[in-house]
Motif scaffolding. Structure first.
Motif, PDB file in Angstrom:
ATOM      1  N   PHE A 142       0.826  -1.189   0.000  1.00 34.97           N
ATOM      2  CA  PHE A 142       0.000   0.000   0.000  1.00 34.97           C
ATOM      3  C   PHE A 142       0.877   1.263   0.000  1.00 34.97           C
ATOM      4  O   PHE A 142       2.001   1.244   0.493  1.00 34.97           O
ATOM      5  CB  PHE A 142      -0.873   0.037   1.260  1.00 34.97           C
ATOM      6  CG  PHE A 142      -1.769  -1.146   1.430  1.00 34.97           C
ATOM      7  CD1 PHE A 142      -2.954  -1.249   0.729  1.00 34.97           C
ATOM      8  CD2 PHE A 142      -1.421  -2.163   2.314  1.00 34.97           C
ATOM      9  CE1 PHE A 142      -3.794  -2.341   0.898  1.00 34.97           C
ATOM     10  CE2 PHE A 142      -2.251  -3.261   2.504  1.00 34.97           C
ATOM     11  CZ  PHE A 142      -3.438  -3.355   1.790  1.00 34.97           C
ATOM     12  N   PRO A 143       0.328   2.357  -0.516  1.00 33.72           N
ATOM     13  CA  PRO A 143       0.973   3.644  -0.246  1.00 33.72           C
ATOM     14  C   PRO A 143       0.866   3.947   1.250  1.00 33.72           C
ATOM     15  O   PRO A 143       0.054   3.318   1.954  1.00 33.72           O
ATOM     16  CB  PRO A 143       0.169   4.630  -1.093  1.00 33.72           C
ATOM     17  CG  PRO A 143      -1.167   3.983  -1.254  1.00 33.72           C
ATOM     18  CD  PRO A 143      -0.917   2.505  -1.274  1.00 33.72           C
ATOM     19  N   ALA A 144       1.651   4.884   1.729  1.00 32.85           N
ATOM     20  CA  ALA A 144       1.692   5.132   3.172  1.00 32.85           C
ATOM     21  C   ALA A 144       1.809   6.617   3.466  1.00 32.85           C
ATOM     22  O   ALA A 144       2.210   7.414   2.618  1.00 32.85           O
ATOM     23  CB  ALA A 144       2.851   4.364   3.814  1.00 32.85           C
ATOM     24  N   VAL A 145       1.479   6.968   4.720  1.00 30.17           N
ATOM     25  CA  VAL A 145       1.603   8.337   5.206  1.00 30.17           C
ATOM     26  C   VAL A 145       2.281   8.312   6.579  1.00 30.17           C
ATOM     27  O   VAL A 145       1.821   7.597   7.476  1.00 30.17           O
ATOM     28  CB  VAL A 145       0.232   9.039   5.318  1.00 30.17           C
ATOM     29  CG1 VAL A 145       0.418  10.478   5.802  1.00 30.17           C
ATOM     30  CG2 VAL A 145      -0.507   9.017   3.981  1.00 30.17           C
ATOM     31  N   VAL A 146       3.356   9.055   6.715  1.00 32.38           N
ATOM     32  CA  VAL A 146       3.997   9.273   8.015  1.00 32.38           C
ATOM     33  C   VAL A 146       3.407  10.548   8.595  1.00 32.38           C
ATOM     34  O   VAL A 146       3.373  11.583   7.926  1.00 32.38           O
ATOM     35  CB  VAL A 146       5.526   9.404   7.873  1.00 32.38           C
ATOM     36  CG1 VAL A 146       6.161   9.831   9.202  1.00 32.38           C
ATOM     37  CG2 VAL A 146       6.129   8.091   7.391  1.00 32.38           C
ATOM     38  N   ARG A 155      13.196  17.175  14.450  1.00 31.81           N
ATOM     39  CA  ARG A 155      12.226  16.125  14.131  1.00 31.81           C
ATOM     40  C   ARG A 155      12.307  15.669  12.679  1.00 31.81           C
ATOM     41  O   ARG A 155      11.653  14.696  12.310  1.00 31.81           O
ATOM     42  CB  ARG A 155      10.832  16.616  14.489  1.00 31.81           C
ATOM     43  CG  ARG A 155      10.726  16.943  15.993  1.00 31.81           C
ATOM     44  CD  ARG A 155       9.347  17.413  16.365  1.00 31.81           C
ATOM     45  NE  ARG A 155       8.380  16.383  16.114  1.00 31.81           N
ATOM     46  CZ  ARG A 155       7.074  16.632  15.934  1.00 31.81           C
ATOM     47  NH1 ARG A 155       6.624  17.868  15.951  1.00 31.81           N
ATOM     48  NH2 ARG A 155       6.232  15.644  15.712  1.00 31.81           N
ATOM     49  N   VAL A 156      13.096  16.359  11.874  1.00 26.63           N
ATOM     50  CA  VAL A 156      13.284  15.907  10.498  1.00 26.63           C
ATOM     51  C   VAL A 156      13.835  14.484  10.487  1.00 26.63           C
ATOM     52  O   VAL A 156      13.426  13.636   9.683  1.00 26.63           O
ATOM     53  CB  VAL A 156      14.221  16.866   9.736  1.00 26.63           C
ATOM     54  CG1 VAL A 156      14.664  16.257   8.403  1.00 26.63           C
ATOM     55  CG2 VAL A 156      13.527  18.200   9.500  1.00 26.63           C
ATOM     56  N   PHE A 157      14.751  14.196  11.410  1.00 23.67           N
ATOM     57  CA  PHE A 157      15.337  12.862  11.454  1.00 23.67           C
ATOM     58  C   PHE A 157      14.332  11.825  11.947  1.00 23.67           C
ATOM     59  O   PHE A 157      14.428  10.647  11.582  1.00 23.67           O
ATOM     60  CB  PHE A 157      16.596  12.868  12.328  1.00 23.67           C
ATOM     61  CG  PHE A 157      17.698  13.677  11.714  1.00 23.67           C
ATOM     62  CD1 PHE A 157      18.442  13.184  10.650  1.00 23.67           C
ATOM     63  CD2 PHE A 157      17.982  14.955  12.178  1.00 23.67           C
ATOM     64  CE1 PHE A 157      19.451  13.941  10.070  1.00 23.67           C
ATOM     65  CE2 PHE A 157      18.991  15.719  11.600  1.00 23.67           C
ATOM     66  CZ  PHE A 157      19.728  15.209  10.541  1.00 23.67           C
ATOM     67  N   ASP A 158      13.365  12.237  12.767  1.00 27.37           N
ATOM     68  CA  ASP A 158      12.282  11.326  13.158  1.00 27.37           C
ATOM     69  C   ASP A 158      11.476  10.912  11.929  1.00 27.37           C
ATOM     70  O   ASP A 158      11.087   9.750  11.774  1.00 27.37           O
ATOM     71  CB  ASP A 158      11.348  11.997  14.167  1.00 27.37           C
ATOM     72  CG  ASP A 158      12.021  12.244  15.503  1.00 27.37           C
ATOM     73  OD1 ASP A 158      13.173  11.824  15.688  1.00 27.37           O
ATOM     74  OD2 ASP A 158      11.383  12.866  16.382  1.00 27.37           O
ATOM     75  N   ALA A 159      11.204  11.893  11.056  1.00 22.17           N
ATOM     76  CA  ALA A 159      10.433  11.612   9.844  1.00 22.17           C
ATOM     77  C   ALA A 159      11.152  10.589   8.972  1.00 22.17           C
ATOM     78  O   ALA A 159      10.548   9.621   8.484  1.00 22.17           O
ATOM     79  CB  ALA A 159      10.186  12.902   9.073  1.00 22.17           C
ATOM     80  N   TYR A 160      12.452  10.790   8.778  1.00 20.75           N
ATOM     81  CA  TYR A 160      13.194   9.866   7.922  1.00 20.75           C
ATOM     82  C   TYR A 160      13.473   8.543   8.608  1.00 20.75           C
ATOM     83  O   TYR A 160      13.605   7.501   7.939  1.00 20.75           O
ATOM     84  CB  TYR A 160      14.475  10.533   7.408  1.00 20.75           C
ATOM     85  CG  TYR A 160      14.162  11.485   6.280  1.00 20.75           C
ATOM     86  CD1 TYR A 160      13.891  11.008   5.011  1.00 20.75           C
ATOM     87  CD2 TYR A 160      14.071  12.853   6.503  1.00 20.75           C
ATOM     88  CE1 TYR A 160      13.563  11.864   3.977  1.00 20.75           C
ATOM     89  CE2 TYR A 160      13.736  13.725   5.478  1.00 20.75           C
ATOM     90  CZ  TYR A 160      13.484  13.223   4.215  1.00 20.75           C
ATOM     91  OH  TYR A 160      13.135  14.074   3.199  1.00 20.75           O
ATOM     92  N   GLY A 161      13.535   8.542   9.923  1.00 20.39           N
ATOM     93  CA  GLY A 161      13.618   7.277  10.648  1.00 20.39           C
ATOM     94  C   GLY A 161      12.362   6.452  10.434  1.00 20.39           C
ATOM     95  O   GLY A 161      12.420   5.223  10.259  1.00 20.39           O
ATOM     96  N   ALA A 162      11.204   7.124  10.434  1.00 19.35           N
ATOM     97  CA  ALA A 162       9.949   6.433  10.173  1.00 19.35           C
ATOM     98  C   ALA A 162       9.900   5.895   8.749  1.00 19.35           C
ATOM     99  O   ALA A 162       9.441   4.772   8.498  1.00 19.35           O
ATOM    100  CB  ALA A 162       8.779   7.388  10.417  1.00 19.35           C
ATOM    101  N   LEU A 163      10.390   6.691   7.800  1.00 24.73           N
ATOM    102  CA  LEU A 163      10.414   6.248   6.402  1.00 24.73           C
ATOM    103  C   LEU A 163      11.327   5.038   6.238  1.00 24.73           C
ATOM    104  O   LEU A 163      10.998   4.085   5.516  1.00 24.73           O
ATOM    105  CB  LEU A 163      10.873   7.403   5.510  1.00 24.73           C
ATOM    106  CG  LEU A 163      10.828   7.168   3.998  1.00 24.73           C
ATOM    107  CD1 LEU A 163       9.412   6.897   3.524  1.00 24.73           C
ATOM    108  CD2 LEU A 163      11.416   8.366   3.259  1.00 24.73           C
ATOM    109  N   ASN A 164      12.454   5.050   6.903  1.00 23.45           N
ATOM    110  CA  ASN A 164      13.372   3.914   6.849  1.00 23.45           C
ATOM    111  C   ASN A 164      12.734   2.662   7.441  1.00 23.45           C
ATOM    112  O   ASN A 164      12.890   1.553   6.911  1.00 23.45           O
ATOM    113  CB  ASN A 164      14.663   4.254   7.589  1.00 23.45           C
ATOM    114  CG  ASN A 164      15.720   3.171   7.425  1.00 23.45           C
ATOM    115  OD1 ASN A 164      16.120   2.837   6.318  1.00 23.45           O
ATOM    116  ND2 ASN A 164      16.166   2.604   8.549  1.00 23.45           N
TER     117      ASN A 164
END
Length: 221
Positions: A14-18, A67-76
């Motif tokens: 599925f597509p996803a949303v963080v 929090r930018v790194f939180d966003a990319y941590g979630a994407l990872n």
């Protein structure tokens, strides 16, 4: 970092949303209402709790963690899941989470250092910076014209400076509307640090339709 994952039925991918919360943390509309709505539209949803692992209650009176790194941590994290199409993930944030969303998807920002990239960005009442310049992905910003916590003018200035070949930034400004206008928990309205937060059902409904259409277009195959 702590997060809350919800998903549609089926095998995917599925597509996803963080989803990124605001300075008050995990309020019901961000942690419950929006995830249910997004899942009903067919998206995997990962709500990032940026405060839990840092033992922070709120950042409305203090500086923000990065929090930018939180966003990319979630994407990872999502990149390791077989139910997610990692090529079709949007970042969505509210208030300071919206500000982080814009920072995470600005040209020449930390995005260029990351292996995985977001496909689109949605920012509810963020604090825009006129100097942010172009975005790296199609972006939707939704704000109220009476919001003195995240005023519209810097957003207008940023839009005036984006390049002709840059990904589009759409700016929806709702008249007579305050901060947190999409959140039913603020139906009665309240004043926080001199700023009004108040739910507006008409603006909320219009914004939700805009988000639905934007994600459908931006995360299409």
């Amino acid at each position: 970092m702590l997060g809350y994952l919800s998903r549609p039925r089926g095998d995917g991918p599925f597509p996803a949303v963080v989803v990124m919360h605001g300075c008050e943390g995990m309020r019901p509309s961000v942690n419950d209402l929006w995830p249910k709505r997004l899942v009903s539209w067919g998206y995997v949803v990962l709500v990032v709790d940026s405060f839990a692992t840092r033992n922070i209650q709120d950042t409305c009176r203090s500086t923000l963690p990065d929090r930018v790194f939180d966003a990319y941590g979630a994407l990872n994290f999502l990149s390791k899941s077989s139910i997610v199409d990692i090529r079709r993930v949007a970042l969505m944030g509210f208030s300071t989470g919206g500000t982080a969303t814009l920072e995470a998807t600005k040209i020449e920002g930390n995005e260029q250092l990351m292996e995985h990239k977001f496909r689109a960005a949605v920012a509810y009442y963020p604090a825009c910076a006129a100097s942010q310049g172009d975005a790296t992905v199609p972006t939707l910003i939704l704000s109220g014209d009476r919001d003195n916590w995240s005023p519209a003018e810097p957003c207008r200035k940023r839009l005036a400076r984006i390049g002709d070949d840059a990904p589009p930034i759409a700016f929806n400004l709702y008249k007579g509307v305050y901060h947190n206008f999409d959140a039913p928990e603020f139906t009665a309205g309240r004043r926080v640090l001199g700023h009004i937060e108040k739910y507006n059902p008409d603006a909320a409904a219009k914004s939700i339709r805009s988000v639905y259409a934007f994600l459908r277009t931006s995360l299409s195959k």
